[in-house]
Scaffold this motif. Structure first.
Motif, PDB file in Angstrom:
ATOM      1  N   GLN A 162       0.806  -1.221   0.000  1.00 29.54           N
ATOM      2  CA  GLN A 162       0.000   0.000   0.000  1.00 29.54           C
ATOM      3  C   GLN A 162       0.842   1.275   0.000  1.00 29.54           C
ATOM      4  O   GLN A 162       0.304   2.369  -0.150  1.00 29.54           O
ATOM      5  CB  GLN A 162      -0.905   0.026   1.237  1.00 29.54           C
ATOM      6  N   ASN A 207      -8.326  -0.233   7.717  1.00 35.04           N
ATOM      7  CA  ASN A 207      -8.335   0.786   6.661  1.00 35.04           C
ATOM      8  C   ASN A 207      -7.436   1.969   7.019  1.00 35.04           C
ATOM      9  O   ASN A 207      -7.770   3.127   6.765  1.00 35.04           O
ATOM     10  CB  ASN A 207      -9.761   1.266   6.384  1.00 35.04           C
ATOM     11  N   GLU A 229      -1.395   7.211  -0.799  1.00 35.47           N
ATOM     12  CA  GLU A 229      -2.055   8.384  -1.375  1.00 35.47           C
ATOM     13  C   GLU A 229      -3.447   7.999  -1.846  1.00 35.47           C
ATOM     14  O   GLU A 229      -3.638   6.982  -2.511  1.00 35.47           O
ATOM     15  CB  GLU A 229      -1.234   8.947  -2.534  1.00 35.47           C
ATOM     16  N   ARG A 230      -4.415   8.816  -1.467  1.00 34.79           N
ATOM     17  CA  ARG A 230      -5.798   8.574  -1.863  1.00 34.79           C
ATOM     18  C   ARG A 230      -6.445   9.914  -2.193  1.00 34.79           C
ATOM     19  O   ARG A 230      -6.429  10.839  -1.370  1.00 34.79           O
ATOM     20  CB  ARG A 230      -6.564   7.874  -0.734  1.00 34.79           C
ATOM     21  N   ASP A 231      -6.986  10.027  -3.385  1.00 35.78           N
ATOM     22  CA  ASP A 231      -7.641  11.261  -3.826  1.00 35.78           C
ATOM     23  C   ASP A 231      -6.718  12.469  -3.685  1.00 35.78           C
ATOM     24  O   ASP A 231      -7.141  13.559  -3.276  1.00 35.78           O
ATOM     25  CB  ASP A 231      -8.941  11.493  -3.024  1.00 35.78           C
TER      26      ASP A 231
END
Length: 296
Positions: A162, A207, A229-231
């Motif tokens: 991840q 999560n 990194e997310r959005d």
């Protein structure tokens, strides 16, 4: 007639070479244009996400194959299925399985030497956490007490899968955002000389949520963090565990879930227990800070 035959043979040979041999100058220009600049510390262990590992090794293979050196041997499956994302003894130019020695040697040549601030000699079997030198901490004024049941388990291979990048950062500020139920950090990236804003949601550990305030980063301290990194926003991968921390006297403190780092010279670190649900206090280890290198 003999000379004429040799001339024709040479002419044919030169024609074949010009048709099939690559233009070396143009080839190297293309290779150099496609390579990313890296600014790693001159260390012995490499921490990087698997995505980066594949990119680094593939880049080294592209360089080495055309000029006739022994090609690197790896497959996509071997990278994806490996639980090891750390390569030992990079300065030796040889890894345990012998597959990535040339890539590691090429990476080592890109390293800029750092000032040696590490302690001399070898580590003892045990060290005391209270005897290490850490920066003075500032307390978060608005941090509520967080003590949720943590249901997540640290697995290095899952964390690495991840992780987009590892960063060496100093914590400039930390605050609790009540509306978002998240801890927000302002971090100074030591290697990039930039500021990063990172948010960590509070939860039960799943999560990539924070299950306890004992794992909140300390203001003024220096850490090596795995970031996802997310959005377009960064978050800490598996924040419900002690993060790898660098001391002022040249050590790196981490928990033994980082099995790759345990392969280096380490000492068991005796730490005080911070609450009844502190499951890491007896799993902490210490090594020399110079044993960690960052690529991204």
């Amino acid at each position: 007639m003999k000379g004429s035959f040799e001339d024709k043979l040479m002419e044919k040979y030169q024609g074949e070479m010009s048709q099939y041999a690559p233009d070396m100058d143009k080839m190297w220009d293309r290779i150099e244009a496609g390579l990313e600049e890296r600014s790693p510390r001159a260390k012995k262990i490499v921490m990087h996400s698997r995505k980066r590992a594949a990119a680094i090794w593939a880049a080294a293979a592209i360089i080495l194959i055309p000029v006739g050196y022994r090609a690197l041997q790896f497959s996509e499956n071997s990278i994806n299925n490996s639980d090891m994302a750390v390569s030992d003894n990079i300065t030796d130019g040889a890894s345990n399985d012998g597959h990535f020695d040339l890539a590691e040697e090429a990476a080592a040549e890109d390293c800029e030497p750092s000032v040696d601030s590490s302690p001399a000699g070898h580590l003892p079997e045990k060290m005391d956490y209270t005897e290490l030198n850490f920066p003075r901490s500032e307390a978060m004024s608005n941090m509520p007490e967080i003590e949720n049941e943590c249901v997540a388990y640290f697995v290095e291979s899952d964390v690495l899968s991840q992780t987009e990048r590892f960063v060496d950062v100093k914590v400039r500020s930390a605050s609790y955002n009540e509306a978002e139920n998240a801890v927000e950090y302002e971090l100074y990236d030591v290697l990039e000389d930039t500021i990063l804003n990172v948010s960590t949601a509070v939860g039960n550990g799943e999560n990539n949520t924070l299950c306890s305030d004992r794992y909140v980063l300390k203001i003024g301290h220096e850490y090596i963090l795995p970031l996802g990194e997310r959005d377009g926003k960064y978050y800490i991968v598996f924040p419900s565990a002690p993060q790898t921390e660098l001391t002022e006297d040249g050590y790196a403190v981490f928990h033994n879930g980082w099995t790759s780092l345990m392969e280096n010279e380490t000492a068991y670190l005796e730490c005080p227990r911070n609450g009844k649900d502190d499951y890491f206090y007896d799993r902490m280890a210490v090594t020399f800070a110079e044993n960690i290198e960052i690529y991204y």
